[in-house]
Design a protein around this motif. Structure first.
Motif, PDB file in Angstrom:
ATOM      1  N   ASP B 255       1.009  -1.081   0.108  1.00 55.25           N
ATOM      2  CA  ASP B 255      -0.097   0.574   0.023  1.00 55.25           C
ATOM      3  C   ASP B 255       0.836   1.247   0.357  1.00 55.25           C
ATOM      4  O   ASP B 255       1.698   1.184   0.369  1.00 55.25           O
ATOM      5  N   ILE B 256       0.155   1.994  -0.987  1.00 54.43           N
ATOM      6  CA  ILE B 256       1.023   3.750  -0.626  1.00 54.43           C
ATOM      7  C   ILE B 256       0.520   4.046   0.824  1.00 54.43           C
ATOM      8  O   ILE B 256      -0.808   4.559   0.477  1.00 54.43           O
ATOM      9  N   VAL B 257       1.713   4.111   1.852  1.00 50.60           N
ATOM     10  CA  VAL B 257       0.836   5.157   2.905  1.00 50.60           C
ATOM     11  C   VAL B 257       1.043   6.645   2.416  1.00 50.60           C
ATOM     12  O   VAL B 257       0.398   7.190   3.448  1.00 50.60           O
ATOM     13  N   GLU B 258       2.251   7.223   1.869  1.00 50.29           N
ATOM     14  CA  GLU B 258       2.144   8.483   2.199  1.00 50.29           C
ATOM     15  C   GLU B 258       3.196   9.057   0.800  1.00 50.29           C
ATOM     16  O   GLU B 258       3.744   7.842   0.553  1.00 50.29           O
ATOM     17  N   VAL B 259       2.267  10.160   0.159  1.00 49.53           N
ATOM     18  CA  VAL B 259       2.741  10.473  -1.565  1.00 49.53           C
ATOM     19  C   VAL B 259       2.934  12.058  -1.172  1.00 49.53           C
ATOM     20  O   VAL B 259       1.960  12.616  -0.437  1.00 49.53           O
ATOM     21  N   GLY B 260       3.755  12.300  -1.534  1.00 48.75           N
ATOM     22  CA  GLY B 260       4.102  14.373  -1.798  1.00 48.75           C
ATOM     23  C   GLY B 260       5.260  14.729  -2.601  1.00 48.75           C
ATOM     24  O   GLY B 260       6.295  13.753  -3.027  1.00 48.75           O
ATOM     25  N   THR B 261       5.131  16.404  -2.519  1.00 48.31           N
ATOM     26  CA  THR B 261       6.607  15.988  -3.077  1.00 48.31           C
ATOM     27  C   THR B 261       7.993  15.629  -2.512  1.00 48.31           C
ATOM     28  O   THR B 261       8.322  15.586  -0.948  1.00 48.31           O
ATOM     29  N   SER B 262       9.118  15.616  -2.948  1.00 53.64           N
ATOM     30  CA  SER B 262      10.161  15.296  -2.279  1.00 53.64           C
ATOM     31  C   SER B 262      10.495  16.110  -0.966  1.00 53.64           C
ATOM     32  O   SER B 262      10.879  15.936   0.221  1.00 53.64           O
ATOM     33  N   GLU B 263      10.150  17.279  -0.755  1.00 62.35           N
ATOM     34  CA  GLU B 263      10.627  18.382  -0.507  1.00 62.35           C
ATOM     35  C   GLU B 263       9.527  17.708   1.245  1.00 62.35           C
ATOM     36  O   GLU B 263       9.953  17.848   2.169  1.00 62.35           O
ATOM     37  N   GLU B 264       8.322  17.559   0.511  1.00 64.34           N
ATOM     38  CA  GLU B 264       7.440  17.697   1.486  1.00 64.34           C
ATOM     39  C   GLU B 264       7.572  16.201   2.493  1.00 64.34           C
ATOM     40  O   GLU B 264       7.564  16.073   3.789  1.00 64.34           O
ATOM     41  N   ILE B 265       8.473  15.027   2.097  1.00 63.20           N
ATOM     42  CA  ILE B 265       8.583  14.055   2.047  1.00 63.20           C
ATOM     43  C   ILE B 265       9.459  13.721   3.110  1.00 63.20           C
ATOM     44  O   ILE B 265       9.952  13.406   4.477  1.00 63.20           O
ATOM     45  N   PHE B 266      10.598  14.800   2.766  1.00 63.82           N
ATOM     46  CA  PHE B 266      12.008  14.685   3.351  1.00 63.82           C
ATOM     47  C   PHE B 266      12.009  15.554   5.059  1.00 63.82           C
ATOM     48  O   PHE B 266      12.375  15.170   5.468  1.00 63.82           O
ATOM     49  N   PHE B 267      11.123  16.783   4.493  1.00 69.64           N
ATOM     50  CA  PHE B 267      11.313  18.092   5.743  1.00 69.64           C
ATOM     51  C   PHE B 267       9.993  17.654   6.467  1.00 69.64           C
ATOM     52  O   PHE B 267       9.814  18.455   7.287  1.00 69.64           O
ATOM     53  N   ASP B 268       9.122  17.476   5.379  1.00 73.50           N
ATOM     54  CA  ASP B 268       8.161  17.213   6.775  1.00 73.50           C
ATOM     55  C   ASP B 268       6.626  16.282   6.235  1.00 73.50           C
ATOM     56  O   ASP B 268       6.339  16.044   6.378  1.00 73.50           O
ATOM     57  N   PRO B 269       7.913  14.765   6.389  1.00 72.83           N
ATOM     58  CA  PRO B 269       6.559  13.637   7.124  1.00 72.83           C
ATOM     59  C   PRO B 269       6.032  13.309   7.666  1.00 72.83           C
ATOM     60  O   PRO B 269       6.256  13.827   8.863  1.00 72.83           O
ATOM     61  N   ARG B 270       4.739  12.544   7.667  1.00 72.40           N
ATOM     62  CA  ARG B 270       3.345  13.207   8.994  1.00 72.40           C
ATOM     63  C   ARG B 270       3.267  11.365   9.467  1.00 72.40           C
ATOM     64  O   ARG B 270       3.074  10.882   9.859  1.00 72.40           O
ATOM     65  N   HIS B 271       3.656   9.758   7.953  1.00 74.41           N
ATOM     66  CA  HIS B 271       3.382   8.495   8.618  1.00 74.41           C
ATOM     67  C   HIS B 271       4.382   8.499   9.116  1.00 74.41           C
ATOM     68  O   HIS B 271       5.635   8.196   8.975  1.00 74.41           O
ATOM     69  N   PRO B 272       4.062   7.953  10.514  1.00 72.95           N
ATOM     70  CA  PRO B 272       4.971   6.850  11.288  1.00 72.95           C
ATOM     71  C   PRO B 272       6.023   6.219  10.350  1.00 72.95           C
ATOM     72  O   PRO B 272       6.986   6.012  10.858  1.00 72.95           O
ATOM     73  N   TYR B 273       5.791   5.521   9.483  1.00 77.76           N
ATOM     74  CA  TYR B 273       6.572   4.838   8.939  1.00 77.76           C
ATOM     75  C   TYR B 273       7.680   4.804   8.325  1.00 77.76           C
ATOM     76  O   TYR B 273       8.533   5.001   8.033  1.00 77.76           O
ATOM     77  N   THR B 274       6.872   6.909   7.622  1.00 81.71           N
ATOM     78  CA  THR B 274       8.036   7.880   7.206  1.00 81.71           C
ATOM     79  C   THR B 274       9.210   7.824   8.062  1.00 81.71           C
ATOM     80  O   THR B 274       9.974   8.324   7.669  1.00 81.71           O
ATOM     81  N   TRP B 275       8.174   8.312   9.242  1.00 79.00           N
ATOM     82  CA  TRP B 275       9.245   8.768  10.293  1.00 79.00           C
ATOM     83  C   TRP B 275      10.352   7.867  10.569  1.00 79.00           C
ATOM     84  O   TRP B 275      11.908   7.911  10.682  1.00 79.00           O
ATOM     85  N   ALA B 276      10.133   6.667  10.627  1.00 80.24           N
ATOM     86  CA  ALA B 276      11.155   5.255  10.951  1.00 80.24           C
ATOM     87  C   ALA B 276      11.899   5.175   9.862  1.00 80.24           C
ATOM     88  O   ALA B 276      13.317   4.952  10.293  1.00 80.24           O
ATOM     89  N   LEU B 277      11.874   5.206   8.726  1.00 81.15           N
ATOM     90  CA  LEU B 277      12.467   5.208   7.711  1.00 81.15           C
ATOM     91  C   LEU B 277      13.498   5.953   7.543  1.00 81.15           C
ATOM     92  O   LEU B 277      14.502   5.594   7.248  1.00 81.15           O
ATOM     93  N   LEU B 278      13.349   7.347   7.551  1.00 81.65           N
ATOM     94  CA  LEU B 278      13.827   8.185   8.044  1.00 81.65           C
ATOM     95  C   LEU B 278      15.026   8.393   8.793  1.00 81.65           C
ATOM     96  O   LEU B 278      16.132   8.333   9.149  1.00 81.65           O
ATOM     97  N   SER B 279      14.667   7.780  10.126  1.00 80.40           N
ATOM     98  CA  SER B 279      15.561   7.658  11.231  1.00 80.40           C
ATOM     99  C   SER B 279      16.283   7.229  11.430  1.00 80.40           C
ATOM    100  O   SER B 279      17.339   7.347  11.767  1.00 80.40           O
ATOM    101  N   SER B 280      16.282   5.923  11.011  1.00 80.19           N
ATOM    102  CA  SER B 280      16.577   4.561  10.579  1.00 80.19           C
ATOM    103  C   SER B 280      17.987   4.847   9.277  1.00 80.19           C
ATOM    104  O   SER B 280      18.884   4.216   9.820  1.00 80.19           O
ATOM    105  N   LEU B 281      18.696   5.755   9.245  1.00 80.96           N
ATOM    106  CA  LEU B 281      19.751   6.140   8.454  1.00 80.96           C
ATOM    107  C   LEU B 281      20.309   6.128   8.540  1.00 80.96           C
ATOM    108  O   LEU B 281      20.496   7.142   9.936  1.00 80.96           O
ATOM    109  N   PRO B 282      21.545   5.931   8.321  1.00 77.71           N
ATOM    110  CA  PRO B 282      22.911   6.046   9.100  1.00 77.71           C
ATOM    111  C   PRO B 282      23.779   7.502   9.293  1.00 77.71           C
ATOM    112  O   PRO B 282      24.245   7.607  10.311  1.00 77.71           O
ATOM    113  N   GLN B 283      23.020   8.424   7.687  1.00 77.12           N
ATOM    114  CA  GLN B 283      23.594   8.962   7.464  1.00 77.12           C
ATOM    115  C   GLN B 283      22.951  10.538   8.622  1.00 77.12           C
ATOM    116  O   GLN B 283      23.911  10.909   9.675  1.00 77.12           O
ATOM    117  N   LEU B 284      22.291   9.318   9.345  1.00 78.80           N
ATOM    118  CA  LEU B 284      21.382  10.946  10.246  1.00 78.80           C
ATOM    119  C   LEU B 284      21.917  10.944  12.301  1.00 78.80           C
ATOM    120  O   LEU B 284      21.726  11.047  12.852  1.00 78.80           O
TER     121      LEU B 284
END
Lengths: 312, 370
Positions: B255-284
């Motif tokens: 299922d698509i849980v979140e869709v948006g422009t790349s600024e919206e997804i990277f700087f203003d994510p809203r779905h907990p899964y997107t949060w989790a995916l971004l937070s687990s990046l080793p770069q952060l």
């Protein structure tokens, strides 16, 4: 030799050459590499495919023979012909974690056998082997019951944990991790990285971390060496390398890392390293420019680099 | 907003495996605008490849579309007379891709010349027995009827377009003589030779080195402008997404849980899964600190999923997440997410602080260069 006398040198590599192919037409995979790995640190080797980074790891665990040069572990020479006793000791102390967890586990063996294979034939009782296997499985966050299953029953992340358990069961001091996370999914990567650093804290392990992904290296490594066509071009403590990348190849690698930030990515300027444009190789020397930052360069480049780092 | 070229509505795909049914896609809806590049991000098994295989009619034999529609608007009136053709409310002609049987001849007019796919691994996707030139001109012959000198000239031109040096020599070489990056360029060249409107890239850079990956990505940018391509980019590497995508769709458990422009997804994510995916990046991550990890594993798609598919792995899941599937909530005209957190009645939940580091990323390296 040792710039930091407080730290104990665990592994010392000096002027290592590894050749493949026939003696008359050798392919020089590693061409004169020297480095020290201190006890308890994570040392990273980064380079593109075919640069010889994996070969260095394989030469240390004596899978590939060294052509010339020396590798000393605890001050003992481990290249060439060594006594049987020393060979056994090294197998115990140095272990390796492989890249692809799908390919590196024997499909037809149960987990118990895969993990215990290194312990077989050492005069250990079966009960002791079983106890060590279940301990190792627990240490990597798996259940001891998994010992009676086959590899295909596990997901990629779990398989990589089995690969780590197989290394841990020998109680090693030094682990060579050859791209341990590049075949894993993003969310699983973080789990395996955390596990590796947790084990390092608990057991005082030393890692040699081989990868092509500089973004992960920054998180896990204390010191990083950049390898290009069988030669180290730069070696430095992680933050120094990221702050002052001196060799053009290091800069090219750093600029190529995709950052998860769309604004930065859109305005990114790629640096491309062209070895031809660089001065001929023969006048280059591997020099320390201070603070453990090494660079392969000509006299002028080294002097200039020294100013960049220490100036201002 | 530009014209929609591809419109997916409530698409459901099931796979039949040994008497069991796997729900690979559970009601996916997505609009693709002409000329944009859309990245589809997700873990393995989230259904991102299955979704894209539907667009070129290459769903595996045990797969079945059980509901929903895929309308392709790029062909105009060409397939109007066939049973798949149709006209929507605004009077735009479309082709209903779900209605074309899998071995129907109509696919030959769509696959390649309208929608084309670049497979994942350049090492295995070229024919090792045929010369590079022959493999590219084959596409020209089949799709444009070009032969002889004309096909040769066109092939050389395309090889130049994908920045292969010495195209005349490369034309006569075999795939094994080329490096991975060059082979990927050849695969892209074959795709470009068909002159498609939509280019689907299925993890085209995962098998490549970082430096080569960066070059291939910049090549795709150039080709997109030159050939006015619409790019669908499947990947799990969020760094690559930031580089290539105008818009991002995050997939989880079919299922698509979140869709948006790349600024919206990277700087203003809203779905907990997107949060989790971004937070687990080793770069952060900071050295010495633990990285954020997503607990558990994705849910089995053999069983029916009730509620939010991510609820089981989300420590802060609400009661309703386990009971009822959230609808899409719109945050902006381009940004929507499937999470109950956006319901006005939901408790206020702050996203992880680690995500604020994304804005600083890359900025640091810029300073060090100057």
């Amino acid at each position: 030799m040792n710039p930091n006398p407080k730290k104990e040198v665990l592994l010392q590599v000096r002027d290592l050459h590894v050749h493949f192919g026939s003696r008359r037409h050798p392919f020089e995979a590693v061409r004169g590499v020297s480095f020290d790995v201190y006890r308890g640190e994570t040392f990273g080797i980064v380079g593109e495919s075919g640069s010889g980074k994996t070969t260095i790891g394989r030469t240390i665990i004596r899978v590939n023979p060294a052509y010339s040069g020396s590798i000393q572990f605890h001050g003992q020479e481990i290249t060439g012909r060594i006594s049987r006793q020393l060979d056994r000791e090294i197998i115990e102390k140095i272990q390796m974690i492989f890249q692809d967890p799908m390919a590196s586990l024997n499909e037809r063996a149960k987990i118990a056998y895969i993990v215990s294979e290194g312990l077989q034939g050492r005069g250990l009782k079966k009960e002791e082997i079983d106890a060590r296997v279940s301990k190792a499985l627990q240490d990597v966050g798996l259940l001891p019951e998994f010992a009676s299953r086959f590899p295909h029953e596990f997901s990629g992340g779990q398989r990589q944990r089995i690969g780590i358990a197989r290394a841990l069961v020998m109680n090693p001091e030094f682990i060579i991790a050859d791209e341990p996370i590049s075949a894993l999914d993003v969310s699983i990567r973080a789990q395996v990285l955390n596990l590796m650093s947790q084990l390092q804290k608990e057991r005082g392990l030393t890692y040699l971390f081989i990868s092509h992904d500089l973004s992960v290296m920054r998180y896990i490594c204390d010191r990083i060496a950049v390898i290009h066509r069988g030669k180290f071009v730069e070696m430095a403590p992680t933050e120094a390398l990221y702050r002052h990348p001196l060799h053009p190849y290091t800069r090219a690698l750093l600029s190529a890392i995709p950052q998860p930030n769309p604004l930065v990515e859109r305005n990114k300027v790629l640096e491309v390293y062209d070895p031809q444009a660089h001065h001929p190789e023969q006048n280059r020397a591997w020099c320390d420019i201070g603070d453990g930052h090494y660079l392969l360069g000509t006299r002028e480049e080294i002097l200039q680099a020294g100013q960049t780092v220490h100036g201002t | 907003m530009k014209d929609t070229i591809l419109s997916v509505t409530d698409l459901c795909v099931d796979f039949h495996l040994r008497g069991k049914t796997l729900h690979a896609l559970r009601g996916v809806s997505l609009d693709v605008a002409e000329g944009e590049s859309l990245a589809i991000v997700g873990e393995s098994g989230s259904g991102k490849s299955v979704l894209n295989k539907n667009f070129i009619g290459l769903l595996d034999a045990n797969g079945e579309i059980t509901g929903g529609s895929i309308r392709y608007y790029g062909m105009g009136d060409k397939l109007r007379s066939t049973p798949e053709g149709g006209m929507d409310e605004e009077g735009r002609a479309y082709v209903e891709l779900t209605r074309i049987p899998s071995r129907n001849k109509d696919w030959l007019r769509i696959r390649g010349s309208e929608i084309c796919m670049i497979p994942q691994d350049p090492m295995t996707s070229l024919n090792p027995l045929k010369r590079i030139g022959a493999q590219i001109s084959e596409a020209l012959l089949l799709h444009h009827g070009m032969k002889g000198q004309m096909a040769y000239d066109e092939t050389i031109r395309i090889l130049e377009d994908v920045q292969i040096d010495h195209p005349q020599e490369r034309y006569r070489q075999y795939p094994h003589e080329l490096s991975g990056g060059q082979r990927q360029r050849i695969v892209i060249a074959i795709a470009i030779a068909c002159q498609p409107k939509i280019l689907i890239c299925d993890e085209p850079t995962t098998a490549l080195d970082v430096t080569v990956q960066a070059q291939v990505l910049s090549l795709l940018h150039q080709l997109k402008d030159k050939y006015r391509l619409t790019i669908l980019f499947i990947t799990h590497d969020l760094g690559v997404v930031a580089n290539i995508a105008d818009r991002v769709a995050v997939m989880y458990a079919g299922d698509i849980v979140e869709v948006g422009t790349s600024e919206e997804i990277f700087f203003d994510p809203r779905h907990p899964y997107t949060w989790a995916l971004l937070s687990s990046l080793p770069q952060l991550g900071e050295r010495g600190e633990e990285l954020f990890t997503i607990r558990g594993t994705p849910p089995s798609l053999f069983t029916e999923i009730t509620g939010d598919a991510f609820a089981m792995r989300n420590p802060q899941a609400l009661m309703i997440d386990h009971r009822e599937r959230p609808p899409y909530f719109s945050i902006s005209p381009t940004h929507r997410a499937r999470t109950w957190l956006l319901d006005p009645r939901a408790p206020k939940m702050e996203r992880p602080g680690v995500l604020d580091r994304i804005k600083e990323l890359g900025g640091k390296t810029d300073e060090s260069k100057s």
